[in-house]
Design a protein around this motif. Structure first.
Motif, PDB file in Angstrom:
ATOM      1  N   GLN A 358       0.827  -1.208   0.000  1.00 21.56           N
ATOM      2  CA  GLN A 358       0.000   0.000   0.000  1.00 21.56           C
ATOM      3  C   GLN A 358       0.860   1.256   0.000  1.00 21.56           C
ATOM      4  O   GLN A 358       0.552   2.237  -0.690  1.00 21.56           O
ATOM      5  CB  GLN A 358      -0.921  -0.007   1.229  1.00 21.56           C
ATOM      6  N   ARG A 359       1.960   1.238   0.760  1.00 16.14           N
ATOM      7  CA  ARG A 359       2.853   2.404   0.754  1.00 16.14           C
ATOM      8  C   ARG A 359       3.457   2.622  -0.623  1.00 16.14           C
ATOM      9  O   ARG A 359       3.614   3.766  -1.072  1.00 16.14           O
ATOM     10  CB  ARG A 359       3.965   2.210   1.793  1.00 16.14           C
ATOM     11  N   LEU A 360       3.798   1.541  -1.298  1.00 15.95           N
ATOM     12  CA  LEU A 360       4.369   1.663  -2.646  1.00 15.95           C
ATOM     13  C   LEU A 360       3.335   2.186  -3.635  1.00 15.95           C
ATOM     14  O   LEU A 360       3.664   2.971  -4.529  1.00 15.95           O
ATOM     15  CB  LEU A 360       4.912   0.305  -3.101  1.00 15.95           C
ATOM     16  N   LYS A 361       2.070   1.763  -3.483  1.00 17.66           N
ATOM     17  CA  LYS A 361       1.005   2.279  -4.351  1.00 17.66           C
ATOM     18  C   LYS A 361       0.838   3.780  -4.150  1.00 17.66           C
ATOM     19  O   LYS A 361       0.710   4.542  -5.120  1.00 17.66           O
ATOM     20  CB  LYS A 361      -0.312   1.564  -4.044  1.00 17.66           C
ATOM     21  N   THR A 362       0.861   4.193  -2.894  1.00 16.93           N
ATOM     22  CA  THR A 362       0.719   5.620  -2.593  1.00 16.93           C
ATOM     23  C   THR A 362       1.874   6.420  -3.171  1.00 16.93           C
ATOM     24  O   THR A 362       1.686   7.490  -3.756  1.00 16.93           O
ATOM     25  CB  THR A 362       0.658   5.832  -1.066  1.00 16.93           C
TER      26      THR A 362
END
Length: 463
Positions: A358-362
């Motif tokens: 999720q952090r990478l998507k953000t």
């Protein structure tokens, strides 16, 4: 030009400036080039070397200015003369290759408090203009927090602490080994006798290895070497009739089993001490591998001595404490996901994996929002002319739909698709280079590499 090459030779080979005054060196240079006049020692030290240093420094600053992010490792120590020193090394990625450079090595006159260390680190970062790019000793940890930089403990130092604590369990046996090794190192007669014994037994001529208090694996090397020399040492000490205390049979078993238990820690220490390849993405997997290997000794029945059983228990408890929730460390988790060799396989905890993804998507979504439009210039003008040439009543409807579709594009959706596409790709072999893989995939994944470069330049060891 020749003066510069001379300066490089002196710097690379750690030669003294006085080498230009040595008769042998002068004759050698005269034989190579009779017309070349060696510079004076003063000219070399005050003009040629400083000029070369300034040029190399400027080149390195330019290189660092192009790096997306950097990792700084620092180490401090006290010399035998009780002078304290500190070294600061910078790690970064250039053209999809890991690079490292020593930024500074200096004497620290102030006490090694967190505030003083923070001041020294900040001074180096500002001097090299990398403060904004910087993404286990307690004073080092606190100094990093004072600077609000991302901190990772040195894994080699952590392993050193784990093993040093465990070796206390077999201290009496290790001390006996040290006594034997020191005896042979101090006595030339004993050393020669040991060599003679090795020849008579048809064994290779090996010397005992002394350990170093700051490097736990030197103790492992000492124990392994004594095992190799066991027969020769016993025979030699018997012939010399010395007061040196020999190991009892069960103590030889302790040494042997200790080497078996500690071997994986040596392998990991070597694995994470390189500067030319990625290490941050391996940390979660390697630490779990150490835990599994240690648990195997507890359950497989390979350990027979009570001391080593206790040592393994100490190691297990220490790793449980120090490696706890490692998968939730943002840098290590994201580095593991973004390594095409590991991806999801690095995780046992699905929550840690989901949070990292999720952090990478953000991060990727933020990149798509901040992506600049096509730069003006000849290429843009050529495209406009091409569009105008094909603009007509027939194409107007399509052009309006295409423009509207582009405007409606959701950066978050693009980021999700890019992440999903990356994770769905087959993993590469463990022995392959992830840097080369990302280089080949740069056109396919335009936003993920921005996150990848930030976490991949991290080194998990300051050794």
């Amino acid at each position: 030009m020749i003066d510069e090459e001379l300066a490089k030779m002196i710097a690379k080979d750690f030669q003294p400036f006085s080498v230009v005054e040595d008769k042998g060196f002068k004759n050698y240079c005269l034989a190579l080039n009779p017309s070349y006049v060696l510079p004076a020692r003063k000219t070399l030290s005050q003009k040629i070397i400083p000029k070369l240093y300034d040029r190399q420094r400027e080149s390195l600053q330019t290189e660092l200015s192009k790096a997306s992010a950097v990792c700084i490792t620092s180490d401090s120590w006290t010399s035998r003369a009780t002078s304290s020193f500190m070294a600061v090394t910078c790690h970064y990625i250039e053209d999809y290759k890991m690079k490292s450079c020593l930024l500074d090595c200096f004497e620290v006159s102030e006490r090694h408090t967190s505030e003083n260390l923070a001041e020294e680190l900040l001074k180096v970062a500002q001097e090299w203009k990398i403060k904004h790019k910087v993404d286990n000793a307690a004073n080092i940890v606190k100094s990093i927090k004072l600077l609000k930089w991302t901190y990772l403990p040195c894994l080699a130092h952590t392993i050193n602490l784990i093993v040093r604590d465990a070796l206390k369990v077999i201290k009496s046996t290790v001390d006996k080994v040290k006594g034997i090794v020191e005896f042979f190192h101090k006595s030339t007669t004993a050393t020669q006798k040991l060599k003679n014994t090795q020849r008579q037994l048809g064994l290779p001529e090996l010397r005992p290895i002394q350990d170093c208090i700051t490097r736990w694996n030197s103790t492992l090397h000492m124990l392994k070497r004594v095992l190799d020399l066991r027969e020769a040492i016993i025979s030699t000490l018997a012939l010399l009739n010395t007061p040196i205390e020999l190991l009892y049979p069960h103590e030889w078993d302790i040494v042997k089993e200790a080497c078996t238990v500690l071997e994986p820690f040596e392998q990991v220490t070597v694995e994470i001490s390189g500067e030319q390849y990625v290490t941050a993405s391996k940390m979660i997997i390697l630490c779990r591998g150490l835990q599994i290997a240690t648990t195997h000794h507890q359950t497989s029945g390979t350990i027979s001595t009570e001391n080593i059983t206790e040592m393994v228990q100490v190691i297990s408890a220490s790793m449980e404490k120090r490696f706890h929730r490692m998968e939730f460390n943002n840098v290590l988790a994201e580095a593991s996901v973004l390594d095409p060799r590991f991806k999801k396989l690095a995780f046992n905890d699905s929550t840690a994996l989901d949070e990292a993804v999720q952090r990478l998507k953000t991060a990727a979504a933020n990149c798509t929002r901040n992506e600049p439009s096509a730069p003006p210039g000849n290429q843009g003008e050529a495209v406009s002319q091409e569009v105008e040439k094909h603009t007509s009543t027939v194409w107007r409807f399509f052009d309006e739909r295409a423009t509207e579709d582009t405007t409606r594009r959701n950066p978050s959706a693009d980021a999700i698709l890019e992440n999903r596409s990356y994770l769905d790709e087959p993993r590469i072999q463990r022995v392959e280079d992830p840097l080369s893989w990302w280089k080949s995939k740069a056109p396919v994944y335009p936003f993920l590499p921005k996150s990848w470069q930030v976490v991949t330049c991290v080194c998990v060891s300051s050794s």
